[in-house]
Design a protein around this motif. Structure first.
Motif, short mmCIF file in Angstrom:
data_model
loop_
_atom_site.label_atom_id
_atom_site.label_comp_id
_atom_site.label_asym_id
_atom_site.label_seq_id
_atom_site.Cartn_x
_atom_site.Cartn_y
_atom_site.Cartn_z
N SER A 20 1.04 -1.32 0.00
CA SER A 20 -0.14 0.04 -0.09
C SER A 20 0.74 1.22 -0.18
O SER A 20 1.76 1.12 0.69
N CYS A 21 0.48 2.28 -0.57
CA CYS A 21 1.29 3.45 -0.95
C CYS A 21 0.57 4.64 -0.55
O CYS A 21 -0.81 4.65 -0.68
N SER A 22 1.27 5.81 -0.21
CA SER A 22 0.61 7.04 -0.09
C SER A 22 1.61 8.08 -0.61
O SER A 22 2.56 8.05 -0.15
N LYS A 23 1.00 9.00 -1.52
CA LYS A 23 2.03 9.92 -2.04
C LYS A 23 3.32 9.40 -2.69
O LYS A 23 4.41 10.09 -2.34
N GLY A 24 3.32 8.24 -3.13
CA GLY A 24 4.52 7.54 -3.77
C GLY A 24 5.52 6.87 -2.96
O GLY A 24 6.63 6.69 -3.27
N ARG A 25 5.18 6.72 -1.65
CA ARG A 25 5.93 6.09 -0.75
C ARG A 25 5.05 4.78 -0.15
O ARG A 25 3.84 5.03 -0.05
N VAL A 26 5.82 3.90 0.06
CA VAL A 26 5.35 2.49 0.44
C VAL A 26 5.01 2.86 2.12
O VAL A 26 5.83 3.20 2.92
N THR A 27 3.61 2.53 2.59
CA THR A 27 3.22 2.87 3.78
C THR A 27 2.88 1.44 4.61
O THR A 27 2.77 1.30 5.75
N GLU A 28 2.57 0.36 3.84
CA GLU A 28 2.13 -0.59 4.34
C GLU A 28 2.54 -1.98 3.53
O GLU A 28 2.70 -2.02 2.22
N LEU A 29 3.04 -2.97 4.15
CA LEU A 29 3.43 -4.16 3.80
C LEU A 29 2.86 -5.35 4.29
O LEU A 29 3.37 -5.61 5.33
N LYS A 45 3.27 0.05 8.69
CA LYS A 45 2.52 -1.38 9.14
C LYS A 45 3.43 -2.23 8.23
O LYS A 45 3.49 -2.50 7.20
N LEU A 46 3.64 -3.43 9.15
CA LEU A 46 4.56 -4.78 8.20
C LEU A 46 3.97 -5.96 9.03
O LEU A 46 4.09 -6.24 10.35
N ASN A 47 3.38 -6.71 8.12
CA ASN A 47 2.77 -7.99 8.33
C ASN A 47 3.34 -9.15 7.48
O ASN A 47 2.88 -9.27 6.47
N LEU A 48 4.15 -9.88 8.20
CA LEU A 48 4.83 -11.05 7.27
C LEU A 48 4.57 -12.38 8.13
O LEU A 48 5.22 -13.32 7.90
N SER A 49 3.45 -12.40 8.84
CA SER A 49 3.03 -13.47 9.76
C SER A 49 2.57 -14.73 8.83
O SER A 49 2.00 -14.54 7.94
N GLY A 50 2.54 -15.90 9.49
CA GLY A 50 1.96 -16.91 8.71
C GLY A 50 2.78 -17.59 7.46
O GLY A 50 2.15 -18.03 6.64
N ASN A 51 4.06 -17.44 7.38
CA ASN A 51 4.83 -17.74 6.52
C ASN A 51 5.89 -18.84 6.91
O ASN A 51 5.60 -19.46 7.94
N ALA A 52 6.90 -19.04 6.12
CA ALA A 52 7.64 -19.84 6.48
C ALA A 52 9.21 -19.44 6.70
O ALA A 52 10.14 -20.06 6.23
N LEU A 53 9.29 -18.05 6.92
CA LEU A 53 10.77 -17.40 7.19
C LEU A 53 11.37 -17.88 7.96
O LEU A 53 10.96 -18.13 9.19
N ALA A 54 12.63 -17.90 7.69
CA ALA A 54 13.66 -18.61 8.66
C ALA A 54 14.99 -17.52 8.91
O ALA A 54 14.72 -16.18 8.59
N GLY A 55 15.86 -18.02 9.69
CA GLY A 55 17.00 -17.04 9.90
C GLY A 55 16.91 -16.20 11.36
O GLY A 55 15.93 -16.48 12.00
#
Length: 199
Positions: free
Chosen positions: A90-99, A122-132
């Motif tokens: 999601s973007c606002s005024k050409g900038r990323v505001t939510e992922l 806002k950053l939401n990467l929940s419910g995946n298989a991210l490691a490290g």
């Protein structure tokens, strides 16, 4: 207050996280008030160019997954404008505001350069298989200057919370941090036990 943690334990931040060899997981979801540490020496700005570069690094660290419609790490790719909307952005005024990439079956690791997306709220990467491990760079001064909410719940992340995340001026607007359902170990940062950090 965290479930199972007494006020005294919270105050000295000496609570040990569960031993992952017993297949227990830390369930940490904290609500943090915005911290007032005074002016920051910002080295990054929330410009379009930083946002685009940051998302291209995310794409690379995730292994260029085909499930991210219209994402690209081409030099001319534009997450805000420039044609088709990038999935989860999601973007606002050409900038990323939510992922918001929750539950997309993503694997790979967290991109340290995402902190350059200075307008990200806002950053939401929940419910995946991210490691490290959690990127220490996310706590760098000048990074994530607008970030208020992070959910990395229900992934395969391990290691300790980076000490830099508790440094003065790190993640200045963050009030929600959900790391539950991962394999994190170690102790909570001592600075998080200071009066006024948690409600």
């Amino acid at each position: 207050m965290w479930p199972g943690v007494t006020r005294a334990e919270k105050g000295n931040a000496r609570r040990r996280w569960p031993d992952t060899t017993r297949r227990e997981s830390l369930s940490l979801c904290a609500v943090l008030p915005p911290l007032a540490f005074g002016p920051l020496n910002l080295t990054l700005s929330p410009s379009y160019h930083h946002s685009a570069w940051a998302l291209k690094q995310v794409y690379e660290y995730l292994g260029n997954p085909p499930s991210l419609d219209h994402w690209s790490n081409d030099t001319d790719a534009k997450p805000c404008g420039g044609g088709k909307r990038w999935a989860g952005v999601s973007c606002s005024k050409g900038r990323v505001t939510e992922l918001d990439l929750r539950g997309r079956g993503l694997d790979g690791t967290l991109a340290p350069g995402l902190a350059a997306a200075g307008a990200l709220k806002k950053l939401n990467l929940s419910g995946n298989a991210l490691a490290g491990e959690l990127p220490s760079a996310w706590g760098s001064a000048g990074g994530f200057e607008a970030l208020t909410s992070v959910s990395l719940a229900d992934n395969k992340l391990g290691g300790d919370l980076p000490a830099l995340w508790a440094a003065r001026g790190a993640l200045p607007g963050l009030y929600l941090l959900d790391l539950s359902g991962n394999n994190l170990t170690g102790t909570l940062p001592e600075a998080w036990g200071a009066p006024g950090v948690f409600p």
